[in-house]
Design a protein around this motif. Structure first.
Motif, PDB file in Angstrom:
ATOM      1  N   ASN A  42       0.795  -1.233   0.000  1.00  0.00           N
ATOM      2  CA  ASN A  42       0.000   0.000   0.000  1.00  0.00           C
ATOM      3  C   ASN A  42       0.828   1.285   0.000  1.00  0.00           C
ATOM      4  OD1 ASN A  42      -2.356  -1.529   0.044  1.00  0.00           O
ATOM      5  ND2 ASN A  42      -2.293  -1.668   2.271  1.00  0.00           N
ATOM      6  N   GLY A  43       1.920   1.314  -0.756  1.00  0.00           N
ATOM      7  CA  GLY A  43       2.693   2.538  -0.919  1.00  0.00           C
ATOM      8  C   GLY A  43       3.839   2.715   0.055  1.00  0.00           C
ATOM      9  N   ARG A  57       9.468   5.481   3.449  1.00  0.00           N
ATOM     10  CA  ARG A  57       8.720   6.407   2.594  1.00  0.00           C
ATOM     11  C   ARG A  57       7.327   5.852   2.367  1.00  0.00           C
ATOM     12  NH1 ARG A  57      12.232   9.821  -1.490  1.00  0.00           N
ATOM     13  NH2 ARG A  57      13.554  10.698   0.110  1.00  0.00           N
ATOM     14  N   ASN A  59       4.098   6.611  -0.094  1.00  0.00           N
ATOM     15  CA  ASN A  59       3.570   7.305  -1.261  1.00  0.00           C
ATOM     16  C   ASN A  59       2.053   7.218  -1.243  1.00  0.00           C
ATOM     17  OD1 ASN A  59       6.145   7.876  -2.417  1.00  0.00           O
ATOM     18  ND2 ASN A  59       6.258   5.739  -3.021  1.00  0.00           N
ATOM     19  N   TYR A  60       1.408   8.363  -1.460  1.00  0.00           N
ATOM     20  CA  TYR A  60      -0.052   8.402  -1.480  1.00  0.00           C
ATOM     21  C   TYR A  60      -0.502   9.502  -2.430  1.00  0.00           C
ATOM     22  CZ  TYR A  60       0.399  12.480   1.552  1.00  0.00           C
ATOM     23  OH  TYR A  60       0.717  13.717   2.064  1.00  0.00           O
ATOM     24  N   ARG A  61      -1.792   9.575  -2.679  1.00  0.00           N
ATOM     25  CA  ARG A  61      -2.364  10.620  -3.535  1.00  0.00           C
ATOM     26  C   ARG A  61      -3.312  11.476  -2.725  1.00  0.00           C
ATOM     27  NH1 ARG A  61      -1.533  10.880  -8.736  1.00  0.00           N
ATOM     28  NH2 ARG A  61      -0.420   9.179  -9.700  1.00  0.00           N
ATOM     29  N   GLY A  64      -5.535  14.222  -6.275  1.00  0.00           N
ATOM     30  CA  GLY A  64      -5.057  13.805  -7.593  1.00  0.00           C
ATOM     31  C   GLY A  64      -3.561  13.968  -7.813  1.00  0.00           C
ATOM     32  N   LYS A  65      -2.816  14.395  -6.781  1.00  0.00           N
ATOM     33  CA  LYS A  65      -1.369  14.585  -6.922  1.00  0.00           C
ATOM     34  C   LYS A  65      -0.651  13.584  -6.028  1.00  0.00           C
ATOM     35  CE  LYS A  65      -1.475  19.446  -8.081  1.00  0.00           C
ATOM     36  NZ  LYS A  65      -0.945  20.771  -7.762  1.00  0.00           N
ATOM     37  N   ARG A  66       0.492  13.100  -6.515  1.00  0.00           N
ATOM     38  CA  ARG A  66       1.296  12.157  -5.759  1.00  0.00           C
ATOM     39  C   ARG A  66       2.044  12.901  -4.656  1.00  0.00           C
ATOM     40  NH1 ARG A  66       6.695   9.082  -7.493  1.00  0.00           N
ATOM     41  NH2 ARG A  66       6.864   7.807  -5.660  1.00  0.00           N
ATOM     42  N   LYS A  67       1.991  12.355  -3.452  1.00  0.00           N
ATOM     43  CA  LYS A  67       2.688  12.922  -2.297  1.00  0.00           C
ATOM     44  C   LYS A  67       3.538  11.830  -1.649  1.00  0.00           C
ATOM     45  CE  LYS A  67       0.313  16.797  -2.404  1.00  0.00           C
ATOM     46  NZ  LYS A  67       0.870  18.096  -2.576  1.00  0.00           N
ATOM     47  N   THR A  68       4.573  12.224  -0.920  1.00  0.00           N
ATOM     48  CA  THR A  68       5.448  11.273  -0.232  1.00  0.00           C
ATOM     49  C   THR A  68       5.735  11.783   1.173  1.00  0.00           C
ATOM     50  OG1 THR A  68       6.502  10.665  -2.317  1.00  0.00           O
ATOM     51  CG2 THR A  68       7.675  10.103  -0.311  1.00  0.00           C
TER      52      THR A  68
END
Length: 71
Positions: A42-43, A57, A59-61, A64-68
């Motif tokens: 799950n990221g 790290r 990673n998620y959205r 609509g934008k990818r974030k870390t």
């Protein structure tokens, strides 16, 4: 990531099995010539740097934008 076939006679019925990271795998990760990551579910991943440091790290959205997130 491993492929798992539910029915070996019917190759259209398959799913992915994601093996979670274990404590041993995380502790035994050694630095290489370039940075690399070991993926969990799950990221979530463990980034191993050239210097030997390790960063978690996620990673998620969002909107609509990818974030870390890093820890």
């Amino acid at each position: 990531m491993r492929l798992h076939f539910n029915n070996l006679d019917n190759f259209t019925s398959w799913s992915f099995i994601i093996m979670p990271l274990t404590d041993v795998k995380c502790r035994s990760a050694k630095p290489k010539e370039s940075d690399y990551s070991l993926a969990d579910e799950n990221g979530l991943c463990l980034l191993v740097k050239q210097t030997g440091s390790k960063w978690w790290r996620f990673n998620y959205r969002f909107a609509g934008k990818r974030k870390t997130l890093s820890m």
